[in-house]
Design an enzyme around this catalytic site. Structure first.
Site, mmCIF file in Angstrom:
data_model
loop_
_atom_site.group_PDB
_atom_site.id
_atom_site.type_symbol
_atom_site.label_atom_id
_atom_site.label_comp_id
_atom_site.label_asym_id
_atom_site.label_seq_id
_atom_site.Cartn_x
_atom_site.Cartn_y
_atom_site.Cartn_z
ATOM 1 N N LYS A 66 0.815 -1.230 0.000
ATOM 2 C CA LYS A 66 0.000 0.000 0.000
ATOM 3 C C LYS A 66 0.845 1.277 0.000
ATOM 4 O O LYS A 66 0.386 2.321 -0.469
ATOM 5 C CB LYS A 66 -0.930 0.029 1.220
ATOM 6 C CG LYS A 66 -2.111 -0.911 1.090
ATOM 7 C CD LYS A 66 -3.029 -0.752 2.283
ATOM 8 C CE LYS A 66 -4.294 -1.542 2.069
ATOM 9 N NZ LYS A 66 -5.280 -1.304 3.131
ATOM 10 N N ASP A 102 -10.284 3.122 2.027
ATOM 11 C CA ASP A 102 -10.548 2.379 3.265
ATOM 12 C C ASP A 102 -11.301 3.225 4.307
ATOM 13 O O ASP A 102 -12.319 2.784 4.848
ATOM 14 C CB ASP A 102 -9.234 1.900 3.893
ATOM 15 C CG ASP A 102 -8.637 0.720 3.141
ATOM 16 O OD1 ASP A 102 -9.406 -0.047 2.521
ATOM 17 O OD2 ASP A 102 -7.407 0.559 3.177
#
Ligand code: ATR
Length: 280
Positions: A66, A102
């Site tokens: 990420k 997210d």
């Protein structure tokens, strides 16, 4: 045709292919969402070169890449920039743009389960437990969305301080120890558990006890395996309302799907279906 991927390691058991297949069917869009594992000893840049050459429409990127993906992107959305991590990449005319869905996905899951919250957010008192990557995204999304009181409690104070520094919205944040959070738990309307404590039911641990939680408060755990953690079971026992972790998966995916396709897609019925899958 939308050619979509998930990149990460290990991802063989990821639920994202199932979720995005549902979205493709629900929108009647033609496409595919497949997994692309990049083992830890492989060259990320070589794999990304192949992906670029394949002209795919976009991809999700998960652990452990990420942050590692960031130097390979042409542009970064402001949310991803603040959080310092990317989970969604959109191919916009050959340029790769990085997003992070997210935190916003979490807030969507919260507000779609508790409809009144979005009207009340200015007065709602929120507590986030934990200060890892997930907490960072959720904190940012909450303050950006207009929640004005979002406290953070963590075992290691420095990590919570670093998250609180992200805030440029004027929201009020108190950083607390876990002991302090336990003592003051009754004043919170929303409590969000973001640590890995609870992922191993055999250890039977909770990040903090909940016997003083306010009746009717919303208690949420982003852990979704087991589907109902000890933290959520205890919350229920003490009269709280609960939000299961797997709903966040659905809504972060919904936001990513919108970024790739420009289409709104309904999540109706998906939380129950995913719960059944997770329960085997
Ligand atoms: P993610 O990026 O998935 O959110 P992470 O960065 O590994 O995960 O963060 C894990 C979080 O769980 C941290 O808040 C961590 O606390 P520390 O910052 O003090 O390490 C918390 N955590 C993990 N195990 C814990 C435990 N046994 N007790 C208390 N907190 C714990």
């Amino acid at each position: 045709m939308y050619h979509l991927r998930l990149i990460g390691y290990p991802i063989k058991h990821s639920l994202s292919p199932w979720i995005h297949q549902q979205f493709l069917e629900r929108t009647n869009l033609k496409g595919s969402y497949t997994i692309h594992e990049i083992p830890l000893d492989a060259s990320l840049s070589e794999h990304l070169k192949q992906l670029k050459a394949a002209h795919i429409s976009g991809f999700n990127i998960t652990v452990p890449y990420k942050q590692k993906i960031m130097p390979y992107l042409d542009k970064l959305d402001s949310e991803a920039k603040r959080i310092g991590a990317v989970n969604t990449v959109v191919n916009h005319n050959g340029e790769w743009i990085g997003y992070n869905t997210d935190g916003s996905g979490y807030v969507r899951s919260l507000e779609s389960e508790f409809l009144d919250l979005s009207d009340e957010r200015q007065g709602v008192r929120v507590l986030i437990l934990g200060a890892g990557g997930a907490a960072r995204g959720i904190y940012d999304a909450l303050v950006q969305r207009g929640y004005r009181s979002v406290d953070i409690a963590n075992r290691t104070r420095e990590s919570a301080d670093a998250i609180a520094k992200l805030n440029q919205t004027g929201a009020k944040t108190v950083v607390k120890s876990l002991t302090d959070a336990t003592k003051t738990i009754s004043k919170y309307d929303v409590i969000i558990q973001t640590t890995s404590v609870g992922m191993r039911p055999e250890i039977d641990q909770m990040i903090i006890p909940l016997h003083k939680v306010k009746k009717g408060a919303i208690v949420s755990d982003i852990v979704y395996q087991p589907i109902e953690t000890k933290f959520l079971k205890e919350a229920k026992k003490h009269g709280a309302q609960i939000l299961h972790g797997h709903t966040m998966l659905i809504f972060q995916a919904q936001y990513a799907f919108e970024l790739w396709t420009g289409q709104k897609v309904s999540t109706a019925g998906m939380a129950d279906a995913l719960k059944n899958i997770l329960e085997g």
